[in-house]
Design a protein around this motif. Structure first.
Motif, mmCIF file in Angstrom:
data_model
loop_
_atom_site.group_PDB
_atom_site.id
_atom_site.type_symbol
_atom_site.label_atom_id
_atom_site.label_comp_id
_atom_site.label_asym_id
_atom_site.label_seq_id
_atom_site.Cartn_x
_atom_site.Cartn_y
_atom_site.Cartn_z
ATOM 1 N N GLU A 99 0.844 -1.201 0.000
ATOM 2 C CA GLU A 99 0.000 0.000 0.000
ATOM 3 C C GLU A 99 0.875 1.246 0.000
ATOM 4 O O GLU A 99 1.885 1.297 0.710
ATOM 5 C CB GLU A 99 -0.900 0.006 1.239
ATOM 6 N N HIS A 100 0.479 2.250 -0.762
ATOM 7 C CA HIS A 100 1.288 3.462 -0.888
ATOM 8 C C HIS A 100 0.354 4.661 -0.971
ATOM 9 O O HIS A 100 -0.466 4.748 -1.886
ATOM 10 C CB HIS A 100 2.151 3.398 -2.166
ATOM 11 N N GLU A 101 0.526 5.568 -0.031
ATOM 12 C CA GLU A 101 -0.322 6.760 -0.043
ATOM 13 C C GLU A 101 0.295 7.794 -0.983
ATOM 14 O O GLU A 101 1.501 8.092 -0.889
ATOM 15 C CB GLU A 101 -0.434 7.337 1.358
ATOM 16 N N VAL A 102 -0.503 8.316 -1.893
ATOM 17 C CA VAL A 102 0.035 9.253 -2.886
ATOM 18 C C VAL A 102 -0.901 10.449 -3.095
ATOM 19 O O VAL A 102 -2.088 10.395 -2.747
ATOM 20 C CB VAL A 102 0.281 8.553 -4.257
ATOM 21 N N ASP A 103 -0.330 11.497 -3.716
ATOM 22 C CA ASP A 103 -1.123 12.694 -4.045
ATOM 23 C C ASP A 103 -1.605 12.662 -5.497
ATOM 24 O O ASP A 103 -2.573 13.342 -5.844
ATOM 25 C CB ASP A 103 -0.265 13.958 -3.863
ATOM 26 N N ALA A 104 -0.877 11.926 -6.332
ATOM 27 C CA ALA A 104 -1.233 11.919 -7.752
ATOM 28 C C ALA A 104 -0.916 10.555 -8.356
ATOM 29 O O ALA A 104 -0.005 9.856 -7.905
ATOM 30 C CB ALA A 104 -0.435 12.993 -8.497
ATOM 31 N N ILE A 105 -1.715 10.198 -9.377
ATOM 32 C CA ILE A 105 -1.463 8.947 -10.107
ATOM 33 C C ILE A 105 -1.283 9.308 -11.581
ATOM 34 O O ILE A 105 -2.140 9.976 -12.180
ATOM 35 C CB ILE A 105 -2.632 7.948 -9.989
ATOM 36 N N VAL A 106 -0.155 8.887 -12.152
ATOM 37 C CA VAL A 106 0.095 9.097 -13.579
ATOM 38 C C VAL A 106 0.049 7.736 -14.261
ATOM 39 O O VAL A 106 0.809 6.830 -13.907
ATOM 40 C CB VAL A 106 1.483 9.743 -13.803
ATOM 41 N N PHE A 107 -0.869 7.593 -15.202
ATOM 42 C CA PHE A 107 -0.987 6.319 -15.912
ATOM 43 C C PHE A 107 -0.145 6.332 -17.186
ATOM 44 O O PHE A 107 -0.408 7.113 -18.104
ATOM 45 C CB PHE A 107 -2.449 6.042 -16.271
ATOM 46 N N GLY A 108 0.858 5.475 -17.198
ATOM 47 C CA GLY A 108 1.618 5.264 -18.447
ATOM 48 C C GLY A 108 1.210 3.912 -18.988
ATOM 49 O O GLY A 108 2.043 3.024 -19.172
ATOM 50 N N THR A 109 -0.085 3.744 -19.168
ATOM 51 C CA THR A 109 -0.646 2.418 -19.422
ATOM 52 C C THR A 109 -1.035 2.199 -20.881
ATOM 53 O O THR A 109 -1.809 1.288 -21.187
ATOM 54 C CB THR A 109 -1.883 2.210 -18.509
ATOM 55 N N GLY A 110 -0.507 3.037 -21.763
ATOM 56 C CA GLY A 110 -0.648 2.744 -23.180
ATOM 57 C C GLY A 110 -1.976 3.134 -23.799
ATOM 58 O O GLY A 110 -2.723 3.967 -23.260
ATOM 59 N N PHE A 111 -2.267 2.472 -24.913
ATOM 60 C CA PHE A 111 -3.354 2.925 -25.788
ATOM 61 C C PHE A 111 -4.195 1.742 -26.268
ATOM 62 O O PHE A 111 -3.760 0.597 -26.178
ATOM 63 C CB PHE A 111 -2.733 3.631 -27.008
ATOM 64 N N HIS A 112 -5.369 2.078 -26.779
ATOM 65 C CA HIS A 112 -6.187 1.049 -27.430
ATOM 66 C C HIS A 112 -5.544 0.755 -28.784
ATOM 67 O O HIS A 112 -5.690 1.529 -29.723
ATOM 68 C CB HIS A 112 -7.619 1.552 -27.635
ATOM 69 N N VAL A 113 -4.829 -0.345 -28.862
ATOM 70 C CA VAL A 113 -4.091 -0.640 -30.090
ATOM 71 C C VAL A 113 -4.821 -1.695 -30.907
ATOM 72 O O VAL A 113 -5.166 -1.471 -32.071
ATOM 73 C CB VAL A 113 -2.657 -1.115 -29.759
ATOM 74 N N THR A 114 -5.057 -2.846 -30.290
ATOM 75 C CA THR A 114 -5.699 -3.927 -31.047
ATOM 76 C C THR A 114 -7.223 -3.802 -31.025
ATOM 77 O O THR A 114 -7.927 -4.623 -31.588
ATOM 78 C CB THR A 114 -5.283 -5.304 -30.478
ATOM 79 N N ASP A 115 -7.707 -2.779 -30.353
ATOM 80 C CA ASP A 115 -9.157 -2.525 -30.311
ATOM 81 C C ASP A 115 -9.387 -1.044 -30.602
ATOM 82 O O ASP A 115 -10.082 -0.359 -29.875
ATOM 83 C CB ASP A 115 -9.722 -2.892 -28.934
ATOM 84 N N MET A 116 -8.770 -0.564 -31.689
ATOM 85 C CA MET A 116 -8.802 0.881 -31.936
ATOM 86 C C MET A 116 -10.235 1.406 -32.069
ATOM 87 O O MET A 116 -11.045 0.849 -32.806
ATOM 88 C CB MET A 116 -7.954 1.260 -33.146
ATOM 89 N N PRO A 117 -10.543 2.477 -31.308
ATOM 90 C CA PRO A 117 -11.924 2.958 -31.256
ATOM 91 C C PRO A 117 -12.502 3.337 -32.618
ATOM 92 O O PRO A 117 -13.702 3.214 -32.839
ATOM 93 C CB PRO A 117 -11.831 4.182 -30.348
ATOM 94 N N ILE A 118 -11.657 3.762 -33.555
ATOM 95 C CA ILE A 118 -12.207 4.175 -34.845
ATOM 96 C C ILE A 118 -12.861 2.978 -35.552
ATOM 97 O O ILE A 118 -13.742 3.141 -36.397
ATOM 98 C CB ILE A 118 -11.133 4.862 -35.715
ATOM 99 N N GLY A 119 -12.466 1.771 -35.151
ATOM 100 C CA GLY A 119 -13.062 0.555 -35.726
ATOM 101 C C GLY A 119 -14.560 0.474 -35.485
ATOM 102 O O GLY A 119 -15.305 -0.097 -36.281
ATOM 103 N N GLU A 120 -14.995 1.056 -34.392
ATOM 104 C CA GLU A 120 -16.434 1.014 -34.084
ATOM 105 C C GLU A 120 -17.203 2.047 -34.893
ATOM 106 O O GLU A 120 -18.432 2.032 -34.943
ATOM 107 C CB GLU A 120 -16.651 1.278 -32.591
ATOM 108 N N ARG A 121 -16.476 2.953 -35.523
ATOM 109 C CA ARG A 121 -17.142 4.063 -36.216
ATOM 110 C C ARG A 121 -17.184 3.886 -37.730
ATOM 111 O O ARG A 121 -17.766 4.707 -38.422
ATOM 112 C CB ARG A 121 -16.421 5.370 -35.891
#
Ligand SMILES: Cc1cc2nc3c(=O)[nH]c(=O)nc-3n(C[C@H](O)[C@H](O)[C@H](O)COP(=O)(O)OP(=O)(O)OC[C@H]3O[C@@H](n4cnc5c(N)ncnc54)[C@H](O)[C@@H]3O)c2cc1C
Length: 514
Positions: free
Chosen positions: A332-354
């Motif tokens: 457990e770690h108490e923090v003031d901010a969370i930065v997500f470096g968790t990438g992108f929708h690559v194999t499920d690119m949202p434009i595919g739904e459009r």
């Protein structure tokens, strides 16, 4: 806001979605080919794509700038061997000016839907600022443009600041703060050393450690820049050398991963040189083969991790409880901010739904078992749709701009063939698409991405690598130099009285025999 059916509709020959390297490059090549009846639809308020959105501290390219730029627009003034985001963004803005692309740009135009009208043989586009029809649709919405923030229990209740690496909040001052950085991909390893000196505490949540090689980054001297300006051939020679080195390395990744052992030893030495603490070293040592995940370049990442205000948690983030982030290991770690470096929708690119094809199915539906395309560019059942950085066009080791330019060659030849055949559209045959993908996957089997024992973002939910190109950029260039009409069904322009629903009535479509 979506537009209503009564709104006027603007017709263009080509509609390009996106204004990153892909969309701007398409615009340049269209103009050069004499096609001026086109628009570039961009959801944001300026051009640049990746290089507009990713403004996090330390953001830079990891392919040398002299290679990571357009062949038709060399920049003798790159300030560093691996230039930063502001310079790359400014370069793309200059491309828009220099090639007179501004009149074609439609900023703040998000494409909400695109549907192939088989009766009228054109694309119907609904944007946030009106409707368009287009003969040809170029989808350059980007492979890494829609961020992934994991859906974690308790995240909504976190009282501090939360943002994704590609949506950096520059108004939030990190000085002295306790910050959790989630992820250890290409963005996170640039962010960590950039913010470590000013944060109070940095907790790095690492699911998998990356292999990291030193980045040979340096200022490009004024003398070198002068030389490139006065003698452009020297810059071209440098670009060729940078390209050739990477081409030469490709075979190790695609055919003979065992040869990567030497590089793996160098990466291990890089780790050992900077991390003295054996426990930390163990946490940072990958348990998969070098190259299986993207190899990261940094000279400052390990030194930053060795600093006393950094804690590396060898665990994914499991949940958030109040202001505490909880790792899958229970820490457990108490923090003031969370930065997500968790990438992108690559194999499920949202434009595919459009994007909806001739049979009324979206690309996402078509690709529910995995993304496929012919030559990474066209998709059977989606006439006159050309993708930039479509399935299996990505690179593990070289500049994506090379791949983009190959696909733009294909686009220009495609338009030429449309004119030459007098057809309304070309539609990739299912057989050609199947043959292409079988061959791609056959070659994929020997790559380090398949055999290296890792689970990377290159793989889709079924474990299939639908993102990377298993070969050299030269081979992709050859494969996309011209359109082979034998791989396409020609779609005729329909007589006005013809039934609108026909996707491809055999009588209306002459099978190409060229
Ligand atoms: C931080 C980072 C660093 C990278 N570094 C490198 C590198 O060093 N070398 C390398 O080869 N590659 C690198 N890449 C990969 C990079 O994404 C590609 O090289 C390239 O920039 C992709 O260009 P693009 O035009 O295809 O996509 P993008 O640059 O993502 O542009 C897509 C554009 O489409 C717009 N768009 C999307 N959907 C819609 C819609 N529905 N309607 C309207 N507009 C829409 C977006 O707003 C965006 O402007 C990096 C990526 C990231 C995220």
């Amino acid at each position: 806001m979506s537009s209503s059916a009564e709104e006027p509709v603007q017709h263009v020959r080509v509609a390009v979605v996106g204004s990153g390297f892909g969309g701007l490059g398409a615009a340049v090549r269209l103009r050069e080919a004499g096609v001026t009846d086109f628009v570039v639809l961009e959801r944001a308020g300026s051009v640049g794509g990746t290089w507009r959105d990713n403004s996090y501290p330390g953001c830079a390219c990891d392919v040398p700038s002299h290679l990571y730029s357009f062949s038709f627009a060399p920049n003798p003034d790159w300030p560093r061997t691996f230039s930063g985001q502001p310079e790359i963004r400014a370069y793309l803005e200059r491309i828009a000016d220099r090639f007179r692309l501004r009149p074609h740009l439609r900023l703040h135009h998000e494409v909400l839907g695109a549907r192939w009208d088989a009766g009228r043989t054109h694309w119907e586009l609904d944007t946030s600022q009106g409707r368009y029809t287009a003969e040809v649709l170029v989808a350059a919405g980007g492979p890494l443009s829609d961020p992934v923030v994991p859906d974690l229990p308790g995240l909504d209740g976190f009282p501090g600041e939360v943002f994704h690496s590609s949506r950096w909040n520059h108004d939030y001052d990190l000085t002295g703060k306790r910050v959790a950085v989630v992820g250890t991909g290409a963005s996170a390893i640039q962010i960590v050393p950039a913010i470590q000196p000013r944060v109070g505490k940095l907790v790095l949540l690492q699911r998998t450690p990356p292999w990291v090689m030193p980045r040979m980054d340096r200022d490009i001297t004024a003398a070198e820049r002068r030389l490139y300006r006065l003698l452009p051939v020297t810059q071209r020679a440098l670009r060729t050398a940078l390209w050739a080195v990477r081409e030469g390395q490709t075979g190790m990744f695609t055919k003979r991963p065992a040869l990567l052992r030497l590089a793996e030893r160098l990466a291990r030495r890089n780790l050992d040189a900077h991390i003295q603490d054996p426990a930390l070293r163990a946490r940072l040592t990958p348990d998969y083969r070098f190259g299986c995940k993207r190899v990261l370049l940094s000279t400052s990442y390990y030194p930053a991790l060795a600093q006393p205000n950094v804690e590396v948690v060898a665990s994914a983030l499991k949940e958030v409880r109040g202001s505490t982030v909880v790792g899958a290991d229970g820490s457990e770690h108490e923090v003031d901010a969370i930065v997500f470096g968790t990438g992108f929708h690559v194999t499920d690119m949202p434009i595919g739904e459009r994007i909806t094809g001739a049979a009324g199915r979206t690309l996402a539906e078509e690709w529910k078992d995995g993304m496929v395309a012919l030559r990474g560019t066209t998709v059977s059942g989606f006439p006159n749709l050309l993708m930039v950085i479509g399935p299996n066009t990505g690179l593990g080791t070289s500049s994506m701009v090379l791949q983009i330019e190959s696909q733009l060659n294909y686009l220009v030849d495609y338009l030429r063939r449309l004119d030459a055949t007098g057809s309304a559209a070309l539609d990739a045959t299912p057989e050609a698409q199947r043959r292409w993908n079988e061959e791609v996957q056959r070659r994929m089997a020997t790559t380090v991405w398949s055999t290296g024992g890792c689970n990377s973002w290159y793989l889709d939910a079924n474990g299939t690598n639908t993102t990377l190109w298993p070969g050299t950029t030269a081979r992709f260039r050859r494969e996309t130099r011209t359109v082979d009409l034998a791989e396409y069904r020609l779609v005729s322009k329909q007589a006005p009285s013809a039934p609108a629903a026909a996707d491809a009535p055999a009588a209306a479509d002459a099978r190409a025999d060229a």
